[in-house]
Design a protein around this motif. Structure first.
Motif, PDB file in Angstrom:
ATOM      1  N   ASP A 136     -17.131  30.420  32.766  1.00 17.98           N
ATOM      2  CA  ASP A 136     -16.770  31.281  31.649  1.00 17.98           C
ATOM      3  C   ASP A 136     -16.956  32.769  31.910  1.00 17.98           C
ATOM      4  O   ASP A 136     -16.509  33.593  31.108  1.00 17.98           O
ATOM      5  CB  ASP A 136     -17.502  30.857  30.372  1.00 17.98           C
ATOM      6  CG  ASP A 136     -19.004  30.744  30.526  1.00 17.98           C
ATOM      7  OD1 ASP A 136     -19.481  30.336  31.600  1.00 17.98           O
ATOM      8  OD2 ASP A 136     -19.716  31.053  29.556  1.00 17.98           O
ATOM      9  N   ARG A 137     -17.555  33.139  33.027  1.00 16.94           N
ATOM     10  CA  ARG A 137     -17.667  34.559  33.387  1.00 16.94           C
ATOM     11  C   ARG A 137     -16.819  34.898  34.612  1.00 16.94           C
ATOM     12  O   ARG A 137     -16.882  36.017  35.115  1.00 16.94           O
ATOM     13  CB  ARG A 137     -19.132  34.945  33.604  1.00 16.94           C
ATOM     14  CG  ARG A 137     -19.937  34.846  32.307  1.00 16.94           C
ATOM     15  CD  ARG A 137     -21.355  35.310  32.464  1.00 16.94           C
ATOM     16  NE  ARG A 137     -22.090  35.094  31.221  1.00 16.94           N
ATOM     17  CZ  ARG A 137     -23.404  35.045  31.135  1.00 16.94           C
ATOM     18  NH1 ARG A 137     -24.159  35.209  32.212  1.00 16.94           N
ATOM     19  NH2 ARG A 137     -23.987  34.829  29.967  1.00 16.94           N
ATOM     20  N   GLU A 170     -28.013  30.175  32.112  1.00 18.34           N
ATOM     21  CA  GLU A 170     -28.624  31.495  32.283  1.00 18.34           C
ATOM     22  C   GLU A 170     -30.131  31.432  32.033  1.00 18.34           C
ATOM     23  O   GLU A 170     -30.594  30.824  31.071  1.00 18.34           O
ATOM     24  CB  GLU A 170     -27.986  32.502  31.333  1.00 18.34           C
ATOM     25  CG  GLU A 170     -28.463  33.916  31.556  1.00 18.34           C
ATOM     26  CD  GLU A 170     -27.647  34.940  30.784  1.00 18.34           C
ATOM     27  OE1 GLU A 170     -27.776  36.124  31.107  1.00 18.34           O
ATOM     28  OE2 GLU A 170     -26.879  34.562  29.867  1.00 18.34           O
ATOM     29  N   TYR A 206     -24.397  35.059  36.462  1.00 17.04           N
ATOM     30  CA  TYR A 206     -24.856  34.098  35.458  1.00 17.04           C
ATOM     31  C   TYR A 206     -26.357  34.128  35.212  1.00 17.04           C
ATOM     32  O   TYR A 206     -26.841  33.513  34.263  1.00 17.04           O
ATOM     33  CB  TYR A 206     -24.422  32.675  35.844  1.00 17.04           C
ATOM     34  CG  TYR A 206     -22.966  32.423  35.570  1.00 17.04           C
ATOM     35  CD1 TYR A 206     -22.501  32.209  34.275  1.00 17.04           C
ATOM     36  CD2 TYR A 206     -22.036  32.411  36.600  1.00 17.04           C
ATOM     37  CE1 TYR A 206     -21.167  31.985  34.012  1.00 17.04           C
ATOM     38  CE2 TYR A 206     -20.694  32.181  36.356  1.00 17.04           C
ATOM     39  CZ  TYR A 206     -20.271  31.964  35.053  1.00 17.04           C
ATOM     40  OH  TYR A 206     -18.946  31.741  34.797  1.00 17.04           O
ATOM     41  N   SER A 261     -22.669  29.636  31.943  1.00 19.07           N
ATOM     42  CA  SER A 261     -23.524  30.581  31.212  1.00 19.07           C
ATOM     43  C   SER A 261     -24.627  29.880  30.436  1.00 19.07           C
ATOM     44  O   SER A 261     -25.647  30.487  30.117  1.00 19.07           O
ATOM     45  CB  SER A 261     -22.692  31.460  30.279  1.00 19.07           C
ATOM     46  OG  SER A 261     -22.060  30.671  29.297  1.00 19.07           O
ATOM     47  N   ASP A 262     -24.457  28.590  30.149  1.00 21.66           N
ATOM     48  CA  ASP A 262     -25.498  27.835  29.459  1.00 21.66           C
ATOM     49  C   ASP A 262     -26.744  27.648  30.330  1.00 21.66           C
ATOM     50  O   ASP A 262     -27.796  27.266  29.828  1.00 21.66           O
ATOM     51  CB  ASP A 262     -24.982  26.457  29.027  1.00 21.66           C
ATOM     52  CG  ASP A 262     -23.880  26.545  27.986  1.00 21.66           C
ATOM     53  OD1 ASP A 262     -23.860  27.523  27.209  1.00 21.66           O
ATOM     54  OD2 ASP A 262     -23.021  25.630  27.963  1.00 21.66           O
TER      55      ASP A 262
END
Length: 186
Positions: free
Chosen positions: A130-131, A56, A82, A53-54
């Motif tokens: 994380d997603r 994105e 993402y 997610s970092d």
């Protein structure tokens, strides 16, 4: 259609199918063999990237298997879940070319397995999914229900093994066999 990123949810959805086929699923291990994505430690440190997610909103080149294109657990998921703009370099799954492309900066992101025990020594870091685009792929014994009825001691043995299996333990074992060339029996 019944696979999810949650192990128990997937097992619950599978239960009727397994029962119908006479298969008993024992305890899942912590170890899971999933696709995973890595960056260089240097990139992680400089950009503050430790999870997918970092990334994105960023445009990145992904060195991965050719079949990554359009897959929910690869290019499609990275893009749709993402929000990463992906340019795919089809260099292979955990191939030497994939690792080298990331190390050389030709790709920012590479594809490997959660069992890969060679990353740290190469200066590479797995990113957290994380997603949850990766389906749960924990190692889980699936045994004939009839066989278990005839050999009940097998259940305790296999469940005991599952209690100790972790990605770190399996990665260490794989390095010993694949890199150090120790015999599998050892």
């Amino acid at each position: 259609p019944i696979s999810t990123s949650d192990t128990q949810e997937t097992l619950d959805a599978m239960a009727p199918l397994l029962e119908e086929k006479g298969i008993t699923v024992l305890e899942p291990s912590e170890a899971n063999s999933q696709n995973a994505y890595f960056v260089t430690q240097e990139f992680s440190d400089s950009e503050g990237v430790t999870a997918l997610s970092d990334l994105e909103g960023q445009s990145v080149t992904l060195a991965a298997a050719p079949d990554c294109k359009g897959r929910d657990d690869c290019e499609k998921g990275l893009t749709e879940v993402y929000g990463i703009d992906i340019t795919l370099e089809p260099l292979g799954y955990a191939s030497p070319e994939t690792f080298q492309a990331v190390l050389d900066g030709e790709a920012q992101l590479g594809q490997t397995s959660t069992f890969d025990g060679t990353l740290e020594e190469q200066g590479l870091l797995l990113l957290e999914d994380d997603r949850g685009i990766q389906p749960a792929q924990n190692l889980i014994p699936a045994v004939s229900t009839e066989f278990l009825g005839e050999h009940p001691d097998v259940e305790d043995t296999l469940n005991g093994l599952m209690e100790v299996l972790t990605n770190d333990l399996l990665a260490e074992a794989l390095v010993k066999v694949q890199i150090d060339r120790e015999p599998v029996e050892d």
